[in-house]
Enzyme design. Structure first.
Site, PDB file in Angstrom:
ATOM      1  N   ALA A 154       0.837  -1.112   0.144  1.00 46.16           N
ATOM      2  CA  ALA A 154      -0.067  -0.061  -0.047  1.00 46.16           C
ATOM      3  C   ALA A 154       0.634   1.518   0.013  1.00 46.16           C
ATOM      4  O   ALA A 154       0.370   2.057  -0.391  1.00 46.16           O
ATOM      5  CB  ALA A 154      -0.986  -0.025   1.359  1.00 46.16           C
TER       6      ALA A 154
ATOM      7  N   PRO B 155       3.001   4.349  -0.741  1.00 49.21           N
ATOM      8  CA  PRO B 155       2.699   5.544   0.346  1.00 49.21           C
ATOM      9  C   PRO B 155       1.297   5.986   0.712  1.00 49.21           C
ATOM     10  O   PRO B 155       1.043   6.437   1.570  1.00 49.21           O
ATOM     11  CB  PRO B 155       3.417   6.617   0.067  1.00 49.21           C
ATOM     12  N   GLY B 156       0.299   5.118  -0.056  1.00 49.45           N
ATOM     13  CA  GLY B 156      -1.218   5.439   0.368  1.00 49.45           C
ATOM     14  C   GLY B 156      -1.903   6.118  -0.614  1.00 49.45           C
ATOM     15  O   GLY B 156      -3.236   6.076  -0.344  1.00 49.45           O
ATOM     16  N   GLY B 157      -1.405   6.394  -1.744  1.00 45.75           N
ATOM     17  CA  GLY B 157      -2.434   7.260  -2.594  1.00 45.75           C
ATOM     18  C   GLY B 157      -3.377   6.599  -3.040  1.00 45.75           C
ATOM     19  O   GLY B 157      -4.582   6.757  -3.115  1.00 45.75           O
TER      20      GLY B 157
ATOM     21  N   CYS C 151       4.544   0.820 -11.829  1.00 48.46           N
ATOM     22  CA  CYS C 151       4.831   1.876 -12.378  1.00 48.46           C
ATOM     23  C   CYS C 151       6.133   1.688 -13.317  1.00 48.46           C
ATOM     24  O   CYS C 151       7.117   2.593 -12.971  1.00 48.46           O
ATOM     25  CB  CYS C 151       4.984   3.077 -11.545  1.00 48.46           C
TER      26      CYS C 151
END
Length: 457
Positions: free
Chosen positions: A265, A267-269, A386
């Protein structure tokens, strides 16, 4: 110290930290700007100098080697960084040549004394005598192959040039390679996300993004103030990241009571988008992040969503492996080379190597395998990287298909994203026949996000 001098000093110290301490420019630079008390204009200058120098480092190193008549490995690293910063100003900005030379010479003096200053002065004055176009001709002439020439001119390691070409060939677009390399050297536009069901686009000046239904770009003003005023319900987030989360939640209609997991998860975006979607549809969400520091960032990212989300701190393979058949939807935003985000993390291109890929793909395969095992019948996993590198994208998914056989089927991520979008995203079929969606900086103004959807039968 005047503002522009301070801005150059901040840029130089950030670049030094990137090279000397493996710092991340996007994390270090904002705090350095604040400590230096830079004005808005000087902060913008420091930012441009830092990221511009890091993005074009490969090209500038070739220029310096020619101008100095020696290899860059023969130059003191601290002096080399001063030279890189000076060359960037001379070849890629409107900074006056005398200011670029003088200030960079002073930085070299501070790093290596009078001798270093004299050396830097000679190199930079040699650079200043030719135009940027002339220098590109000089650099191109040193290349030993077409790929090396592309790498030097567009400031990408050769192995990345080749990986990008293969990924573009997979969708019949090899002719877009130079456009992609160019896009990687341009600062990305700030894109915002309004968490679904919790926030709206804030004003009439904002323009909605073409593909993500929750994305927008401000017509003006300070993004940070918009974020702060939203109580965590509006955030800065690349449109590709928004689509990666929404592809999972919108792939199939949600049934109230579903159980979801964000396996990697930090950094949470994406976790924040999943949490808002879960809240809107009556689902529950759990998150996992192996790094305690990044796990705390996840907790901060979801603080604005009134949903109870437990954030565990385990190896994702163990976390999913201990929950067979438990989840309806799982996001595997897998650790990867990050080659799709070189616009915003330019130093990554100089830190990664082809030797990094095998270990990453092994981890990616293990995470995806564990996630599939943790799905209920009919459950869906979104496998996201990514990176457009085929070994990390289609290769990992193909291995999962071979391993699981008829127990899984692939859904078309391309169709899901096209249905989400106001404009046609133009996602062509992949050469391997998969339903994978590949986003690109030069085509979509997003990070090069790869998204695949697999359903447990």
């Amino acid at each position: 110290m005047n503002g522009t001098v301070a801005a150059r000093r901040v840029a130089y110290e950030t670049i030094r930290a990137v090279h000397e301490s493996d710092a991340y420019a996007n994390l270090l630079l904002p705090s350095s700007i604040t400590r230096a008390g830079l004005s808005t204009a000087d902060a913008a200058l420091a930012t441009e100098l830092t990221y511009g120098t890091l993005r074009r480092q490969g090209t500038y190193d070739a220029v310096i080697a020619i101008a100095a008549d020696r290899g860059i490995n023969e130059i003191d690293p601290a002096v080399l960084d001063a030279l890189r910063l000076g060359v960037h100003q001379l070849l890629s900005t409107r900074v006056a040549s005398h200011a670029a030379v003088n200030e960079s010479v002073e930085l070299a003096r501070g790093a290596g004394g009078r001798g270093a200053a004299g050396f830097a002065n000679a190199v930079l004055r040699r650079v200043s005598r030719d135009t940027p176009g002339d220098w590109m001709t000089h650099v191109a002439a040193t290349a030993r192959s077409d790929d090396e020439q592309l790498g030097l001119l567009f400031s990408h390691p050769v192995w990345i040039v080749r990986a990008f070409r293969r990924a573009l060939v997979a969708e019949g677009r090899a002719d877009e390679l130079e456009a992609l390399l160019t896009a990687d050297n341009v600062a990305p536009r700030v894109t915002m996300a309004a968490l679904p069901g919790l926030a709206e686009v804030p004003d009439d000046d904002a323009r909605r993004t073409p593909f993500s239904p929750i994305g927008f770009r401000l017509g003006g003003g300070d993004p940070d103030s918009t974020v702060r005023g939203s109580q965590g319900r509006i955030r800065v987030q690349d449109e590709g990241s928004q689509l990666a989360a929404l592809a999972l939640t919108r792939a199939l209609p949600v049934v109230a009571g579903e159980r979801w997991l964000d396996l990697c998860a930090g950094p949470g975006g994406k976790t924040a988008v999943l949490a808002a979607e879960a809240l809107a549809h009556g689902a529950t969400l759990e998150a996992n992040e192996i790094s305690p520091t990044r796990a705390e960032l996840v907790r901060q990212a979801i603080a604005g969503v009134p949903l109870d989300v437990i954030v565990s701190e385990e190896d994702g393979r163990t976390r999913a492996g201990n929950a067979p058949g438990a989840y309806d939807r799982i996001l595997v935003d897998a650790p990867c080379t990050g080659l799709g985000a070189l616009r915003r993390r330019p130093e990554a291109r100089w830190r990664k190597a082809p030797s990094d890929v095998p270990a990453l793909t092994e981890l990616q395969r293990d995470l995806l395998d564990a996630a599939i095992g943790a799905l209920k019948p009919g459950g869906v996993v979104a496998y996201v990287t990514c990176s457009p590198h085929l070994a990390e994208t289609s290769g990992v998914v193909a291995e999962a298909k071979r391993a699981w056989g008829d127990a899984i089927q692939e859904l078309s991520a391309r169709d899901v994203i096209t249905a989400l979008s106001d404009a046609d995203p133009g996602l062509p079929a992949q050469a391997d026949g998969s339903g994978r969606a590949q986003l690109w900086p030069h085509r979509h103004n997003t990070d090069a996000m790869s998204i695949s959807l697999l359903q447990r039968v």
